[in-house]
Design a protein around this motif. Structure first.
Motif, short mmCIF file in Angstrom:
data_model
loop_
_atom_site.label_atom_id
_atom_site.label_comp_id
_atom_site.label_asym_id
_atom_site.label_seq_id
_atom_site.Cartn_x
_atom_site.Cartn_y
_atom_site.Cartn_z
N ILE A 298 2.46 -8.75 8.00
CA ILE A 298 3.35 -7.59 8.08
C ILE A 298 2.47 -6.36 7.87
CG2 ILE A 298 5.33 -6.39 7.07
CD1 ILE A 298 6.31 -9.14 6.10
N ALA A 299 2.40 -5.51 8.88
CA ALA A 299 1.45 -4.40 8.86
C ALA A 299 2.17 -3.07 9.12
CB ALA A 299 0.36 -4.62 9.91
N TYR A 300 2.02 -2.14 8.18
CA TYR A 300 2.52 -0.79 8.37
C TYR A 300 1.38 0.05 8.94
CZ TYR A 300 6.78 -1.91 5.85
OH TYR A 300 7.99 -2.46 5.47
N ASP A 301 1.64 0.68 10.08
CA ASP A 301 0.57 1.41 10.77
C ASP A 301 0.41 2.82 10.21
OD1 ASP A 301 2.62 2.97 11.92
OD2 ASP A 301 2.70 1.76 13.73
N ASN A 302 -0.42 3.63 10.88
CA ASN A 302 -0.73 4.97 10.36
C ASN A 302 0.43 5.95 10.50
OD1 ASN A 302 -0.86 5.31 13.14
ND2 ASN A 302 -3.10 5.48 13.18
N PRO B 124 -6.58 3.46 -1.36
CA PRO B 124 -6.09 4.16 -2.55
C PRO B 124 -5.62 5.57 -2.27
CG PRO B 124 -8.48 4.04 -2.58
CD PRO B 124 -8.03 3.18 -1.44
N GLU B 125 -6.15 6.19 -1.21
CA GLU B 125 -5.83 7.59 -0.91
C GLU B 125 -4.67 7.73 0.07
OE1 GLU B 125 -8.86 6.52 2.32
OE2 GLU B 125 -8.32 5.91 0.29
N ASP B 126 -4.17 6.63 0.60
CA ASP B 126 -3.16 6.73 1.65
C ASP B 126 -2.23 5.52 1.57
OD1 ASP B 126 -1.63 7.07 3.89
OD2 ASP B 126 -3.24 6.79 5.34
N GLU B 127 -1.00 5.74 1.18
CA GLU B 127 -0.05 4.64 1.05
C GLU B 127 0.69 4.34 2.35
OE1 GLU B 127 2.55 5.12 -2.24
OE2 GLU B 127 0.95 5.12 -3.73
N THR B 128 0.40 5.10 3.41
CA THR B 128 1.07 4.87 4.69
C THR B 128 0.64 3.54 5.30
OG1 THR B 128 1.15 7.25 5.10
CG2 THR B 128 1.52 5.81 6.98
N GLU B 129 -0.68 3.35 5.37
CA GLU B 129 -1.22 2.12 5.95
C GLU B 129 -1.34 1.05 4.87
OE1 GLU B 129 -4.67 2.53 8.57
OE2 GLU B 129 -4.43 4.69 8.39
N LYS B 130 -0.60 -0.01 5.01
CA LYS B 130 -0.70 -1.13 4.08
C LYS B 130 -0.26 -2.39 4.81
CE LYS B 130 3.52 0.73 1.97
NZ LYS B 130 3.34 2.12 2.43
N ARG B 131 -0.88 -3.49 4.46
CA ARG B 131 -0.61 -4.75 5.14
C ARG B 131 -0.69 -5.90 4.15
NH1 ARG B 131 -5.84 -3.63 8.74
NH2 ARG B 131 -5.39 -1.46 9.27
N ARG B 132 0.17 -6.86 4.35
CA ARG B 132 0.07 -8.12 3.61
C ARG B 132 0.38 -9.25 4.58
NH1 ARG B 132 -1.03 -4.38 0.82
NH2 ARG B 132 -0.45 -3.99 -1.36
N GLY B 133 -0.16 -10.40 4.28
CA GLY B 133 0.09 -11.55 5.13
C GLY B 133 -0.37 -12.82 4.48
N VAL B 134 -0.18 -13.91 5.17
CA VAL B 134 -0.64 -15.21 4.68
C VAL B 134 -1.28 -15.99 5.82
CG1 VAL B 134 0.94 -15.50 2.75
CG2 VAL B 134 1.67 -16.19 5.05
#
Length: 499
Positions: free
Chosen positions: A444-448, A425-435
């Motif tokens: 699909i992973a966005y790193d730091n 919640p405090e950092d939108e840089t790192e986010k990932r979604r997958g199946v």
């Protein structure tokens, strides 16, 4: 030697649970139970207990006769997952039947995230609220980790443990023996029922042992009454071990491993004994291998100790004549990497963290077997409520699916994919979604640094997920992306713009 022979025989006799057995037959729910007395529920979920650490799986070097017996007598869901493999998000999904974006529990609850609304909302209609409203005596024992401690600013020490106020914050649980998030396994504390915030009680006893005694007394219900005998009960037992720190385990559970090292017990070919700096530098997972991998024996010792406590509770359930009409669930909030891919703990898409055990037993009502349903955490609430005769009371905002038809000789629209989710919640840089499908894991992973990374594994040909095959099969990648897109649309996830 006798124990080893007994274990091998058991594994051989129950191998069908995970391999050769066909899907569970249709029509397993006895018609008499649909109109009879409401079933009780005993929901057991030790923290960080990975799927591979069940003896009948014949993977990790553990002996777990009580979990094995439960599996032999119940249905094993072989493809259950923790969509966001982290403590608080799992609990949020379990209780609300909603994914993290909808219930607001995006990451672990602590004081640095309270200001972002990262806690279970008192107005959410939870699993336990529905049970309580339907006449159940609802009980919670163990780790809660769903409240927002008093907010702290960046740079201040984080507060993890939190007092849960009686009333709406406890969501219908009328028996309360719990704490927020505290990992002192050998000296646990609990707020008991209507105790005030300054009235926590401390005990010098390994927390699974102490909690097992509490659950046994609840089931026995003699002397000082723990519950209303005239009501069905729903007991949620949230054991903290085998959550780290792994070394906080009584020596008696470690005796079987005397003389062994981590290299003797970590038998998965994807284990690395040094930090995975390539992944660590991107912010993927917890990189503490070199600091904690030598505690792997402690982890397995904890698993065996937890199994022993579960056995005591199940024996008490039987002694009290409650086992025939009690649905028993054994599962976990997520797994533990334990050195696989050079990682420790959770938070990642690899099977050691993402796959979870899920066993359901209801004697004489559900026949034993195995099922390969891609069971997601939000599905648990509606499936169990429907199975227990409360289908009409499932809240309309629930995002999980009711799969109880598997037990009722009904057609079930089985999912082709399960969601993997990660956010802070405090950092939108790192986010990932997958199946995850029955054959593949795709992330699909966005790193730091905000850079986009892709990971794709053939889980059939490469069960230890050692070869990232992204870029080798465009048609497969497009198909998996579409499956992910469908889930993102259904859950109103803005990540869809980042595919």
């Amino acid at each position: 030697m006798a124990k080893d022979i007994s274990r091998r025989n058991f594994i051989r006799n129950t191998a069908a649970i995970t391999a050769g057995m066909t899907l569970i037959p249709q029509g397993l729910l006895s018609s008499c139970t649909r109109k009879g007395k409401k079933p009780n529920l005993l929901f057991i979920f030790p923290d960080q207990y990975r799927k591979q650490a069940m003896g009948f799986m014949n993977q990790d070097p553990v002996i777990t006769p009580n979990i094995d017996k439960l599996a032999q007598e119940g249905v094993v869901f072989s493809h259950a997952v923790s969509n966001h493999p982290l403590c608080s998000p799992y609990r949020g999904m379990l209780l609300t039947g909603k994914y993290p974006l909808s219930n607001g529990v995006l990451s672990n609850c602590n004081s640095a995230r309270t200001a972002f609304g990262n806690f279970l909302k008192p107005d959410d209609v939870c699993f336990s609220d529905v049970l309580s409203n339907n006449g159940y005596d609802a009980a919670y024992v163990g780790k809660w980790h769903l409240d927002g401690p008093t907010p702290t600013q960046k740079g201040e020490p984080k507060i993890w443990d939190s007092y849960c106020k009686p009333g709406k914050h406890r969501h219908g649980f009328n028996f309360w023996y719990s704490y927020g998030a505290d990992d002192n396994h050998l000296t646990p504390h609990y707020w008991i029922n209507d105790a005030g915030e300054d009235q926590a009680k401390y005990f010098k006893q390994w927390s699974p042992e102490h909690e097992a005694e509490v659950v046994e007394k609840y089931l026995e219900n003699v002397g000082d009454k723990f519950r209303n005998d005239d009501k069905p009960f729903a007991m949620f037992w949230a054991i903290n071990p085998p959550h780290h720190p792994f070394n906080l385990v009584p020596e008696k559970y470690k005796e079987r491993f005397e003389g062994k090292t981590e290299k003797d017990v970590l038998n998965r070919p994807n284990v690395q004994f040094t930090d995975n700096r390539e992944m660590g530098d991107k912010g993927f997972g917890d990189m503490f291998v070199e600091k904690r991998i030598d505690q792997s024996i402690d982890y397995f010792s904890m698993c065996e100790g937890v199994d022993l406590q579960i056995g005591k509770v199940l024996e008490t359930l039987k002694e009290q004549g409650l086992d025939e009409n009690t649905i028993v669930i054994f599962t976990s909030d997520h797994g533990e990497m334990l050195g696989s891919h050079g990682m420790m703990h959770k938070n990642v898409w690899y099977s050691e963290a993402y796959d979870i055990p899920f066993i359901i037993r209801w004697p004489e009502k559900i026949k034993a077997g195995t099922d390969d349903l891609l069971l997601s955490v939000p599905d648990v609430m509606p499936t169990l409520l429907s199975l227990m005769g409360m289908k009409e009371d499932i809240p309309t905002e629930v995002e999980g699916k009711d799969y109880s038809g598997i037990f009722k000789n009904e057609e079930v629209d089985r999912p082709e994919a399960a969601l993997y989710f990660f956010a802070k919640p405090e950092d939108e840089t790192e986010k990932r979604r997958g199946v995850k499908t029955h054959n593949h894991t795709y992330v699909i992973a966005y790193d730091n640094k905000g850079e986009k990374n892709h990971f794709l594994y053939d889980d059939v040909k490469d069960p230890y997920q050692m070869n990232n095959i992204y870029g080798e099969n465009t048609e497969l990648e497009q198909d998996l992306t579409e499956k992910l897109r469908e889930i993102l649309i259904r859950t109103n996830d803005p990540f869809i713009s980042l595919l």
